[in-house]
Design a protein around this motif. Structure first.
Motif, PDB file in Angstrom:
ATOM      1  N   ASN A   1     -13.751   5.787  52.593  1.00  0.00           N
ATOM      2  CA  ASN A   1     -12.788   4.845  51.886  1.00  0.00           C
ATOM      3  C   ASN A   1     -11.394   4.902  51.984  1.00  0.00           C
ATOM      4  OD1 ASN A   1     -11.482   3.799  49.548  1.00  0.00           O
ATOM      5  ND2 ASN A   1     -13.541   3.404  48.864  1.00  0.00           N
ATOM      6  N   GLU A   2     -10.717   3.807  52.312  1.00  0.00           N
ATOM      7  CA  GLU A   2      -9.173   3.980  52.761  1.00  0.00           C
ATOM      8  C   GLU A   2      -8.433   4.399  51.396  1.00  0.00           C
ATOM      9  OE1 GLU A   2      -8.565   0.213  54.948  1.00  0.00           O
ATOM     10  OE2 GLU A   2      -8.037   1.343  56.438  1.00  0.00           O
ATOM     11  N   VAL A   3      -8.786   3.504  50.189  1.00  0.00           N
ATOM     12  CA  VAL A   3      -8.061   4.311  49.000  1.00  0.00           C
ATOM     13  C   VAL A   3      -8.398   5.693  48.723  1.00  0.00           C
ATOM     14  CG1 VAL A   3      -8.215   3.957  46.613  1.00  0.00           C
ATOM     15  CG2 VAL A   3      -8.063   1.851  47.872  1.00  0.00           C
ATOM     16  N   PHE A   4      -9.541   6.287  48.983  1.00  0.00           N
ATOM     17  CA  PHE A   4     -10.024   7.447  48.639  1.00  0.00           C
ATOM     18  C   PHE A   4      -9.279   8.522  49.492  1.00  0.00           C
ATOM     19  CE2 PHE A   4     -12.255  11.323  48.096  1.00  0.00           C
ATOM     20  CZ  PHE A   4     -12.432  11.486  46.878  1.00  0.00           C
ATOM     21  N   ARG A   5      -9.301   8.004  50.917  1.00  0.00           N
ATOM     22  CA  ARG A   5      -8.384   8.893  51.688  1.00  0.00           C
ATOM     23  C   ARG A   5      -6.815   9.045  51.389  1.00  0.00           C
ATOM     24  NH1 ARG A   5      -8.794   6.692  57.574  1.00  0.00           N
ATOM     25  NH2 ARG A   5      -7.166   8.155  57.855  1.00  0.00           N
TER      26      ARG A   5
END
Lengths: 165, 165, 165
Positions: free
Chosen positions: B20-24
Motif C-alpha cells: 500500500n503506497e500510503v503505508f510505504r
C-alpha cells in the motif's frame, strides 16, 4: 455507525495477520520486551518503598506530617539507577517496537527475523541485569550496542524495502 | 503449534500491507524519525565521553579509583541539553509513530498523507538542530509546534474515521 | 518504483483493517490516550511560562540579558510534577499502545476488548487528575495499578495466542 454489521469476511482477513509466522514471532518478542520494560516500574516502586525515597509530598503522607514526612522527599542512588535503566529501555525498546513492526510487515525471512528478535530481547534482558547489579563496564555498554545494532539493521531493511519519500 | 503449516495465501495477504503506497510512505518516514531519535543516544554518549560527565560509578572506573574517578560523576550542561532533546523526541515522535500508524490504516489520500509525514519529519529534524546548536527562540518552539499540529491533525482524522467508543 | 501502479485489490484489503470493529475500538482509545499524553506538553509549557521556570538559556532571552534572565533557569515544583506525570504516561501509555495493537490483532471478543480499552483510558485520565491536583494517595497509585493490570492482561492474551519463540 451500525455496530451489528459484522462483515465477517473482512474481519477474518484483518485478524489473520497474527497467523503470519513472522508476525507471530514479532508479537511474541515485542510483548516480552514491553513487559520487561513495564517491570522497571515495579522495581522502582520497590526501591522507593524500601529506601523511603519519594518524589511527591502526597506519597509520604503515611509517614507522618510536616518535617517527619519531608525527609523522605529525596533522591536515592538505587532509585535513580533503576530510573535511568527504565529511561534507557524507553529510548531503545520503543524504537525496536516501531521499527520491528514495520520490519515484520516487510516480509523478511522467518529465520532472519527470529535472529533479530531473539538477539534484541536477549541483549535488553542482559542490559537490565548489567544496569541493576551493576556489572562492570563494558557489559552494559556492549549489550546496549547489540540491541542498537539489531534495530538499525531492521531499519535498513525497512527503508530499502519500503522507501517512498 | 505446527510451525510447518504455511498457509501461503494468508501470509501473502498479511505482508502486502507494505504494498500500500500510503503505508510505504508511513513506514519510510516513521523509520526515519525513529532512527533520528536513536541517534540522540550516540550524541549523548559523545558528549558524556568528551565532557567526561557520567551518571554511573561503573562508567568512570577506567579513569582510576576513588576520588580521581568520582569527579567524573557529574552533570554537564551539554549532556543535559542533548538528554532534554532526546526526551522531547520521545514525547513527540512516539505519538507520531502511534497516531501515524492508525492514520495510515484509515486510508487517507496519498498526497495528504505525504504532506503530513514530510512536514513532521522536517519539523523534527529542524527541532534537533535548533536544540543542539542552539538556535535562538522561537526556532525550537515553532518547529515543536509544527510537529505537534501535524500529529493532532492525524489524530483528528483517526477519531473521525474510526470512532468506536 | 512505479507510483502509478495502483493495485486496487491489495490496497483495498490493507486499508480494511480499520473496518474491523475491535481494531476501530483500539484505534479510538489508543488515539485518545496518546492525545492525552501529548496534552502534558501543553500543561508543562503553561507552568513553565506562568512560573517562569525554564531549562534552556535561549528560552529566557526575552526576559532580558545576563543575571536578570539567569534567575529564570530554575526548577519549579509544579513544572517538575507535570514532567513526572508526563514521564509516567510514556512509561505506561506506550506499552498500552504496543501491547494493545498486538492484542487487537489477536482477534479478541469485541466486548472483552472494549472492556480493556475503556478501563485503561479511564484509569489513565483519572491518574492525570490525581497527579496534577494532586489527590491524596492511594488515588494515584491505584489508578496506575489498574492501567498496569489491564496492559498485563492484554500481554497475557497476546503471548498465549501468538507465542512463537
Amino acid at each position: 455507525m451500525d455496530r451489528s454489521s459484522v462483515r465477517s469476511g473482512e474481519m477474518a482477513k484483518s485478524t489473520q495477520l497474527i497467523d503470519n509466522e513472522v508476525f507471530r514471532a514479532y508479537a511474541t518478542y515485542a510483548a516480552i520486551v514491553l513487559v520487561k520494560m513495564m517491570l522497571m516500574s515495579l522495581v522502582t516502586a520497590y526501591f522507593r518503598i524500601t529506601r523511603k525515597a519519594f518524589a511527591n509530598p502526597e506519597d509520604t503522607a503515611s509517614f507522618g506530617k510536616g518535617d517527619s514526612a519531608k525527609k523522605f522527599l529525596r533522591t536515592d542512588a538505587d532509585v535513580e539507577r533503576v530510573r535511568r535503566g527504565h529511561l534507557n529501555d524507553l529510548e531503545n525498546i520503543v524504537p525496536f517496537f516501531g521499527i520491528g513492526l514495520l520490519y515484520a510487515l516487510c516480509g523478511p525471512d522467518l529465520s532472519t527475523a527470529l535472529l533479530h528478535f531473539r538477539i534484541f530481547a536477549g541483549a535488553r534482558i542482559f542490559h537490565t541485569f548489567a544496569y541493576l547489579i551493576p556489572l562492570p563496564q563494558p557489559s552494559r555498554g556492549l549489550s546496549w550496542a547489540v540491541g542498537y545494532a539489531v534495530t538499525i539493521s531492521m531499519a535498513y531493511k525497512v527503508l530499502s524495502k519500503a522507501l517512498y519519500l
